[in-house]
Design an enzyme around this catalytic site. Structure first.
Site, PDB file in Angstrom:
ATOM      1  NE  ARG A  45      -2.550  -0.676   3.531  1.00 49.18           N
ATOM      2  CZ  ARG A  45      -3.295   0.043   4.368  1.00 49.18           C
ATOM      3  NH1 ARG A  45      -4.461   0.499   4.002  1.00 49.18           N
ATOM      4  NH2 ARG A  45      -2.858   0.302   5.585  1.00 49.18           N
ATOM      5  CE  LYS A 110       2.235  -7.405   5.326  1.00 47.97           C
ATOM      6  NZ  LYS A 110       2.095  -5.956   5.113  1.00 47.97           N
ATOM      7  NE  ARG A 244       3.449   0.276  12.176  1.00 48.13           N
ATOM      8  CZ  ARG A 244       2.885   0.017  11.003  1.00 48.13           C
ATOM      9  NH1 ARG A 244       1.704  -0.573  10.945  1.00 48.13           N
ATOM     10  NH2 ARG A 244       3.471   0.351   9.885  1.00 48.13           N
TER      11      ARG A 244
HETATM   12  P1  ATP Z   1      -0.028  -0.777   7.149  1.00 44.03           P
HETATM   13  O1  ATP Z   1      -0.635  -1.157   5.851  1.00 44.03           O
HETATM   14  O2  ATP Z   1      -0.977  -0.970   8.276  1.00 44.03           O
HETATM   15  O3  ATP Z   1       0.655   0.535   7.184  1.00 44.03           O
HETATM   16  P2  ATP Z   1       2.328  -2.322   6.682  1.00 44.03           P
HETATM   17  O4  ATP Z   1       3.505  -1.737   7.352  1.00 44.03           O
HETATM   18  O5  ATP Z   1       2.196  -3.802   6.659  1.00 44.03           O
HETATM   19  O6  ATP Z   1       1.047  -1.863   7.417  1.00 44.03           O
HETATM   20  P3  ATP Z   1       1.890  -2.339   3.854  1.00 44.03           P
HETATM   21  O7  ATP Z   1       1.999  -1.280   2.833  1.00 44.03           O
HETATM   22  O8  ATP Z   1       0.581  -2.997   4.055  1.00 44.03           O
HETATM   23  O9  ATP Z   1       2.363  -1.738   5.219  1.00 44.03           O
HETATM   24  O10 ATP Z   1       2.926  -3.487   3.488  1.00 44.03           O
HETATM   25  C1  ATP Z   1       4.220  -3.184   3.039  1.00 44.03           C
HETATM   26  C2  ATP Z   1       5.212  -3.548   4.117  1.00 44.03           C
HETATM   27  O11 ATP Z   1       5.229  -4.962   4.283  1.00 44.03           O
HETATM   28  C3  ATP Z   1       6.638  -3.205   3.777  1.00 44.03           C
HETATM   29  O12 ATP Z   1       6.946  -1.888   4.173  1.00 44.03           O
HETATM   30  C4  ATP Z   1       7.462  -4.243   4.560  1.00 44.03           C
HETATM   31  O13 ATP Z   1       7.622  -3.846   5.899  1.00 44.03           O
HETATM   32  C5  ATP Z   1       6.547  -5.424   4.557  1.00 44.03           C
HETATM   33  N1  ATP Z   1       6.899  -6.401   3.502  1.00 44.03           N
HETATM   34  C6  ATP Z   1       7.369  -6.202   2.263  1.00 44.03           C
HETATM   35  N2  ATP Z   1       7.528  -7.338   1.589  1.00 44.03           N
HETATM   36  C7  ATP Z   1       7.127  -8.305   2.421  1.00 44.03           C
HETATM   37  C8  ATP Z   1       7.026  -9.696   2.312  1.00 44.03           C
HETATM   38  N3  ATP Z   1       7.342 -10.345   1.187  1.00 44.03           N
HETATM   39  N4  ATP Z   1       6.569 -10.357   3.379  1.00 44.03           N
HETATM   40  C9  ATP Z   1       6.227  -9.742   4.518  1.00 44.03           C
HETATM   41  N5  ATP Z   1       6.294  -8.422   4.687  1.00 44.03           N
HETATM   42  C10 ATP Z   1       6.736  -7.714   3.645  1.00 44.03           C
HETATM   43  C1  BTN Z   2       0.480  -5.056   1.619  1.00 42.92           C
HETATM   44  O1  BTN Z   2       0.588  -5.729   2.651  1.00 42.92           O
HETATM   45  O2  BTN Z   2       0.753  -3.865   1.561  1.00 42.92           O
HETATM   46  C2  BTN Z   2      -0.063  -5.692   0.379  1.00 42.92           C
HETATM   47  C3  BTN Z   2       0.968  -6.466  -0.387  1.00 42.92           C
HETATM   48  C4  BTN Z   2       0.376  -7.054  -1.658  1.00 42.92           C
HETATM   49  C5  BTN Z   2       1.386  -7.793  -2.492  1.00 42.92           C
HETATM   50  C6  BTN Z   2       0.766  -8.478  -3.687  1.00 42.92           C
HETATM   51  S1  BTN Z   2       1.883  -9.568  -4.527  1.00 42.92           S
HETATM   52  C7  BTN Z   2       0.759  -9.729  -5.856  1.00 42.92           C
HETATM   53  C8  BTN Z   2       0.190  -8.334  -6.113  1.00 42.92           C
HETATM   54  N1  BTN Z   2       1.066  -7.567  -6.974  1.00 42.92           N
HETATM   55  C9  BTN Z   2       1.608  -6.528  -6.349  1.00 42.92           C
HETATM   56  O3  BTN Z   2       2.408  -5.725  -6.849  1.00 42.92           O
HETATM   57  N2  BTN Z   2       1.144  -6.455  -5.083  1.00 42.92           N
HETATM   58  C10 BTN Z   2       0.235  -7.546  -4.784  1.00 42.92           C
END
Ligand code: ATP
Ligand code: BTN
Length: 246
Positions: A45, A110, A244
């Site tokens: 996101r 996660k 968080r």
């Molecule tokens: P929120 O959406 O509540 O702000 P978030 O920190 O999980 O929470 P997202 O944008 O949902 O933010 O997810 C992206 C984040 O997930 C990255 O900044 C990193 O910390 C984490 N991330 C990236 N790749 C992976 C992965 N393959 N597996 C687990 N976590 C990952």
């Molecule tokens: C998140 O936690 O912020 C969401 C992560 C979503 C990742 C998936 S991987 C398949 C699809 N293609 C992308 O570029 N993002 C989503």
């Protein structure tokens, strides 16, 4: 169901590819699935990076046309989270927890993320691309770039059959989306709340403009997050909110 599952070795992002096809007005049937072995520009996101190294992890997108319009599509991450829960329960007997609005946790770490993107009007037909990134076996090289606690399926379950997971996930998603179309979140709220990873926890919620502190009480009938502050409940909606634990 007889919808195609399309496999790519390398792609920028499975979500970006399906969004481009929508913009180019290419015809896709609801339930069209795209899976890649690796993403060169995997997205989370708010422009965050989703680590997407080559190998065993799942990078998955599902196209769905929804006739009730954007407004009704708001609660969709809730239904998708439950579909991921269902698939992992059916295949491996594990119970993941859900973090509002779009994360999947296993053992407080996660495991997967959901990114729903849409094109359409407030009313009328709406085109949805439902992206799911699910860690199956994360290589060491990529894991060091993830700045929060994470996990993968192999750590808990050993060897995983990715094709079997793709098929089950697709099936679980179709069922939850049909349920969502039929009755919205009405049958899903209680279920989601029982899987809430932050249930009863002190949390901070930030909207970009400001931060709110309170106790996480779960979701309401629209899929909004309920925060309790001094005995009063306040609901938060919309995607650009971060939650968080304090
Ligand atoms: P929120 O959406 O509540 O702000 P978030 O920190 O999980 O929470 P997202 O944008 O949902 O933010 O997810 C992206 C984040 O997930 C990255 O900044 C990193 O910390 C984490 N991330 C990236 N790749 C992976 C992965 N393959 N597996 C687990 N976590 C990952
Ligand atoms: C998140 O936690 O912020 C969401 C992560 C979503 C990742 C998936 S991987 C398949 C699809 N293609 C992308 O570029 N993002 C989503």
């Amino acid at each position: 169901s007889e919808c195609p599952i399309e496999y790519h070795a390398i792609i920028d992002s499975t979500n970006s590819e399906l969004m481009r096809r929508l913009q180019d007005k290419q015809n896709m049937g609801s339930g069209h699935v795209l899976v890649a072995e690796m993403q060169q520009a995997g997205r989370g996101r708010r422009g965050r990076v989703w680590q997407s190294p080559f190998g065993a992890n799942l990078y998955y997108s599902y196209y769905w046309q929804f006739d009730a319009g954007m407004q009704a599509a708001m609660g969709l991450s809730i239904a998708v989270g439950l579909a991921v829960y269902d698939a992992l329960k059916v295949l491996y007997g594990i119970s993941v927890e859900l973090k509002w609005p779009n994360d999947i946790y296993l053992n407080q770490q996660k495991l997967a993320g959901i990114l729903v993107e849409l094109e359409g009007q407030v009313e009328g037909p709406c085109h949805l691309v439902i992206g799911i990134g699910l860690n199956i076996c994360m290589p060491e090289s990529a894991s060091k770039h993830i700045d929060q606690a994470w996990t993968d399926l192999q750590t808990h379950l050993g060897q995983i059959d990715k094709n079997q997971l793709v098929v089950q996930l697709t099936h679980s998603l179709s069922e939850r989306l049909a349920q969502y179309k039929e009755s919205g979140l009405s049958e899903m709220v209680t279920e989601w709340n029982s899987l809430n990873a932050f249930k009863g926890d002190a949390v901070t919620l930030s909207t970009g403009q400001r931060e709110w502190r309170g106790i996480c009480e779960g979701i309401d009938m629209q899929g909004g997050l309920l925060l309790r502050q001094d005995g009063e409940l306040k609901a938060f909606y919309g995607g650009e909110i971060s939650l968080r634990k304090v």
